[in-house]
Design a protein around this motif. Structure first.
Motif, mmCIF file in Angstrom:
data_model
loop_
_atom_site.group_PDB
_atom_site.id
_atom_site.type_symbol
_atom_site.label_atom_id
_atom_site.label_comp_id
_atom_site.label_asym_id
_atom_site.label_seq_id
_atom_site.Cartn_x
_atom_site.Cartn_y
_atom_site.Cartn_z
ATOM 1 N N VAL A 49 -9.784 -1.684 -4.428
ATOM 2 C CA VAL A 49 -8.531 -1.604 -3.673
ATOM 3 C C VAL A 49 -7.987 -2.985 -3.339
ATOM 4 O O VAL A 49 -6.803 -3.274 -3.574
ATOM 5 C CB VAL A 49 -8.709 -0.762 -2.387
ATOM 6 N N THR A 97 0.831 -1.210 0.000
ATOM 7 C CA THR A 97 0.000 0.000 0.000
ATOM 8 C C THR A 97 0.863 1.256 0.000
ATOM 9 O O THR A 97 0.476 2.260 -0.597
ATOM 10 C CB THR A 97 -0.956 0.012 1.207
ATOM 11 N N ASN A 120 -10.129 2.985 -7.496
ATOM 12 C CA ASN A 120 -11.477 3.080 -6.932
ATOM 13 C C ASN A 120 -11.543 2.298 -5.627
ATOM 14 O O ASN A 120 -10.902 1.272 -5.467
ATOM 15 C CB ASN A 120 -12.502 2.531 -7.917
ATOM 16 N N GLU A 121 -12.350 2.791 -4.721
ATOM 17 C CA GLU A 121 -12.450 2.172 -3.400
ATOM 18 C C GLU A 121 -12.905 0.715 -3.451
ATOM 19 O O GLU A 121 -12.467 -0.103 -2.652
ATOM 20 C CB GLU A 121 -13.400 2.993 -2.515
ATOM 21 N N ASP A 122 -13.784 0.389 -4.397
ATOM 22 C CA ASP A 122 -14.280 -0.982 -4.480
ATOM 23 C C ASP A 122 -13.259 -1.926 -5.141
ATOM 24 O O ASP A 122 -13.434 -3.138 -5.106
ATOM 25 C CB ASP A 122 -15.615 -1.034 -5.231
#
Length: 124
Positions: free
Chosen positions: A22, A2, A18-20
């Motif tokens: 990650v 990360t 995008n958050e979905d």
């Protein structure tokens, strides 16, 4: 991993995850760079960021940069690369070559050499 992705996101404003996605992205990057120590991957990413100001490097590009940079690889990584290369060469040899018994003239020479090297009952 990360930390590397955050670095690339800060260096390249177009590098957005995008958050979905990650977990999937981190999983793929981790899988591709699993053989590379994190500090070596980060150093390679920094070099690539200096070289290419337009697009963020892909995990494959970072992996290749790590493999191409000899001085930063550990001795174990170099040995692993050499071993993998030998295995690939052996596999290719066994897949492409037909190995059979030696020709008669070679067999005769080998028999003559082995005959000289044998110990007879008188010598023992």
């Amino acid at each position: 991993m990360t930390l590397l992705l955050k670095y690339l996101s800060a260096a390249y404003r177009s590098f957005v995850i995008n958050e979905d996605e990650v977990q999937d992205v981190v999983g793929v990057w981790t899988d591709i760079l699993q053989d590379i120590p994190p500090d070596v991957a980060m150093a390679a990413a920094r070099r690539l960021c200096r070289e290419n100001t337009s697009f963020a490097p892909t995990p494959g590009e970072i992996y290749q940069a790590c493999m191409d940079s000899g001085p930063e690889l550990t001795i174990y990584q170099l040995q692993k690369q050499e071993q993998q290369q030998r295995l690939l060469e052996l596999r290719e040899y066994h897949e492409t070559e037909k190995v059979g018994p030696p020709p008669d003239h070679i067999r005769q020479k080998l028999d003559a050499i082995f005959k000289k090297a044998r110990v007879t009952e008188d010598e023992s």
